[in-house]
Design a protein around this motif. Structure first.
Motif, mmCIF file in Angstrom:
data_model
loop_
_atom_site.group_PDB
_atom_site.id
_atom_site.type_symbol
_atom_site.label_atom_id
_atom_site.label_comp_id
_atom_site.label_asym_id
_atom_site.label_seq_id
_atom_site.Cartn_x
_atom_site.Cartn_y
_atom_site.Cartn_z
ATOM 1 N N ARG A 1 -22.559 -0.660 0.904
ATOM 2 C CA ARG A 1 -21.539 -0.452 -0.131
ATOM 3 C C ARG A 1 -22.206 -0.555 -1.495
ATOM 4 N NH1 ARG A 1 -15.358 -2.532 -0.776
ATOM 5 N NH2 ARG A 1 -15.057 -1.749 -2.888
ATOM 6 N N TYR B 1 1.571 -7.802 -8.949
ATOM 7 C CA TYR B 1 1.046 -6.675 -9.740
ATOM 8 C C TYR B 1 2.080 -6.109 -10.706
ATOM 9 C CZ TYR B 1 -1.878 -6.526 -5.493
ATOM 10 O OH TYR B 1 -2.669 -6.827 -4.421
ATOM 11 N N GLU C 1 -11.339 6.478 3.984
ATOM 12 C CA GLU C 1 -10.649 5.282 4.495
ATOM 13 C C GLU C 1 -9.277 5.123 3.850
ATOM 14 O OE1 GLU C 1 -13.444 2.413 3.120
ATOM 15 O OE2 GLU C 1 -14.534 2.370 4.999
ATOM 16 N N GLN D 1 -4.517 3.135 -5.369
ATOM 17 C CA GLN D 1 -3.389 3.737 -6.086
ATOM 18 C C GLN D 1 -3.917 4.640 -7.211
ATOM 19 O OE1 GLN D 1 -0.535 4.157 -5.132
ATOM 20 N NE2 GLN D 1 0.903 4.381 -6.773
HETATM 21 N N1 LLP Z 1 -11.573 1.049 1.749
HETATM 22 C C1 LLP Z 1 -11.913 -0.089 1.118
HETATM 23 C C2 LLP Z 1 -13.299 -0.502 1.107
HETATM 24 C C3 LLP Z 1 -10.947 -0.859 0.472
HETATM 25 O O1 LLP Z 1 -11.311 -1.955 -0.148
HETATM 26 C C4 LLP Z 1 -9.594 -0.444 0.506
HETATM 27 C C5 LLP Z 1 -8.556 -1.245 -0.134
HETATM 28 C C6 LLP Z 1 -9.273 0.738 1.187
HETATM 29 C C7 LLP Z 1 -10.290 1.463 1.790
HETATM 30 C C8 LLP Z 1 -7.877 1.261 1.298
HETATM 31 O O2 LLP Z 1 -7.317 1.538 0.062
HETATM 32 P P1 LLP Z 1 -5.886 2.293 0.003
HETATM 33 O O3 LLP Z 1 -6.075 3.675 0.531
HETATM 34 O O4 LLP Z 1 -4.947 1.518 0.833
HETATM 35 O O5 LLP Z 1 -5.531 2.233 -1.440
HETATM 36 N N2 LLP Z 1 -3.210 -5.371 -1.985
HETATM 37 C C9 LLP Z 1 -3.375 -4.277 -2.924
HETATM 38 C C10 LLP Z 1 -4.371 -3.261 -2.429
HETATM 39 C C11 LLP Z 1 -5.736 -3.820 -2.201
HETATM 40 C C12 LLP Z 1 -6.646 -2.767 -1.666
HETATM 41 C C13 LLP Z 1 -7.899 -3.329 -1.192
HETATM 42 N N3 LLP Z 1 -8.796 -2.384 -0.641
HETATM 43 C C14 LLP Z 1 -2.018 -3.626 -3.176
HETATM 44 O O6 LLP Z 1 -1.019 -4.099 -2.643
HETATM 45 O O7 LLP Z 1 -1.923 -2.668 -3.937
#
Ligand code: LLP
Length: 420
Positions: free
Chosen positions: A147, A322, A278, A203
């Motif tokens: 990473r 948030y 991802e 987001q």
């Molecule tokens: N890959 C990695 C390395 C990540 O750290 C994350 C999210 C994802 C993929 C997925 O991201 P997504 O597609 O879901 O945005 N609790 C926070 C979000 C934290 C995200 C952490 N990492 C919220 O409720 O908005």
């Protein structure tokens, strides 16, 4: 989302939400299963169109459940896990361990051993220390991607931004740590270097930051003569919570990113690697809603009108954490949104608010059902037992029917680890 009022009642795939609430109780998470599948298919077809080699892993932190993982397996999705708990859940599902990636900025020795024994596809290594640790603990040859931190700032909430220079995640390109990491993995006896990973935030509404990062990374790889098989660009694709948001335009956005990758590889005369994604939130976020029953209503003259529901920050932390905003609907009848009010949770904390200053029907009364939209991601998975609240149940709804996915926690389970 197939949510619509039929005969003055809100339904999903024709099933009345009031019936579902009656059967499973409230608070309740209800997912449109068909929409989850559709989101996976949209990513697949957008990537297939690019003709690149690609894989997609669902970021299981958004919502972890065995039946959801089974659905992911059916939809040809791998999984990204970040803890032994997520890996354990994944291994209970039909997902092939060889499609699981193990993430985390501080994997414990136990987690590293567990992931190796389970046969995960690769580790996403996050620090120089971790390279030594994995190399030492490896009982067989293991694969890893590194990473890296590109130093690109995504335009999103500071707490879910991850690509800025001062971040606990990844190794900085600009500070030379990323290159040191690559060389160290290449030199490690028991680790095969597969490629690099970045995730600049969550987001994110549009592709500019990702495109910029892709170019920067390919240039850096070429300059340093680093050979990779996989370029993993993480997740972060946005969803619509309210009218202020835009759902990430998957088809156009993926085309923009894949075009940018092809162009960068051409410009820098670099072979085109396999592309990995991802997505988490964009797979499950808009597909999920929460159902609550209305309890007490309190009017403070000339000040506010509080409508309290039977859950709160134990199942809905994102507003407190948030300042996230949500849309709500009255479930058991359709009426004009004619009154300003604040929807409050039932936990002992002033910050336990679901939505401040929202217009909803003035007729809302005790016993009515309210639903909060777009709660499919980072709600159940971030739920807690604060105030000894029970974690809600989860159901999936499709045209075929309603099926339970997670049972409501019980009072006995709340104290099962207490030593008495
Ligand atoms: N890959 C990695 C390395 C990540 O750290 C994350 C999210 C994802 C993929 C997925 O991201 P997504 O597609 O879901 O945005 N609790 C926070 C979000 C934290 C995200 C952490 N990492 C919220 O409720 O908005």
């Amino acid at each position: 989302m197939t949510l619509q009022y039929i005969n003055n009642e809100l339904t999903m795939h024709g099933h009345k939400l009031t019936d579902i609430a009656k059967e499973y109780g409230t608070p309740l998470f209800v997912y449109d299963e068909t929409m989850i599948c559709e989101q996976c298919r949209r990513f697949h077809s957008a990537l297939a169109k690019s003709r690149l080699n690609y894989t997609i892993s669902y970021a299981s932190k958004a919502f972890s459940a065995i039946q959801l993982f089974n659905l992911m397996a059916e939809e040809n999705m791998g999984l990204d896990v970040v803890s032994e708990g997520e890996l354990y859940t994944a291994l209970k599902s039909q997902v092939d361990p060889a499609r699981i990636h193990f993430h985390g900025n501080n994997k414990t020795d136990q987690e590293i051993r567990y992931a190796i024994e389970s046969g995960v596809e690769y580790f996403v290594i996050d620090s120089l220390d971790e390279i030594e640790r994995i190399d030492r603990l490896a009982t067989k040859q293991v694969k890893a991607v590194l990473r890296i931190n590109p130093g690109v700032e995504a335009h999103t909430h500071e707490f879910i931004q991850t690509g800025q220079e001062d971040s606990k995640f990844g190794l900085s390109i600009k500070k030379g740590l990323a290159l040191e990491g690559v060389r160290k993995i290449e030199a490690a006896e028991n680790i095969d270097f597969m490629g690099v990973h970045f995730h600049i935030g969550s987001q994110i509404f549009e592709s500019t930051g990702t495109v910029e990062t892709v170019k920067l990374v390919i240039e850096w790889l070429k300059e340093n003569d680093i050979e990779i098989q996989v370029l993993n660009i993480g997740g972060g694709f946005s969803i619509k919570y309210t009218d202020e948001d835009v759902s990430y335009p998957i088809e156009e956005g993926i085309q923009t990113i894949t075009d940018a990758l092809k162009t960068a590889c051409e410009t820098f005369d670099y072979h085109v690697p396999e592309l990995s994604l991802e997505p988490g939130r964009s797979i499950v976020g808009e597909a999920g809603i929460t159902l609550y029953e209305v309890g007490n209503i309190k009017e403070i003259p000339d000040t506010n009108y509080y409508v309290s529901i039977d859950g709160g920050m134990s199942d809905h932390i994102r507003t407190a954490l948030y300042d996230a905003k949500y849309e709500l609907r009255l479930v058991n009848r359709e009426e004009a949104h004619d009154k300003m009010m604040t929807i409050a949770g039932k936990l002992c904390e002033s910050g336990d608010i679901i939505r401040r200053d929202i217009r909803l029907p003035s007729s809302i009364q005790t016993g009515d059902l309210l639903t909060v939209l777009s709660t499919g991601a980072y709600h159940y998975s971030m739920s807690s037992n604060y105030n000894q609240m029970l974690k809600p149940a989860v159901v999936f709804v499709s045209e075929e029917g309603v099926r339970p996915v997670i049972r409501r926690q019980t009072l006995e389970q709340l104290v099962q680890n207490d030593i008495i």
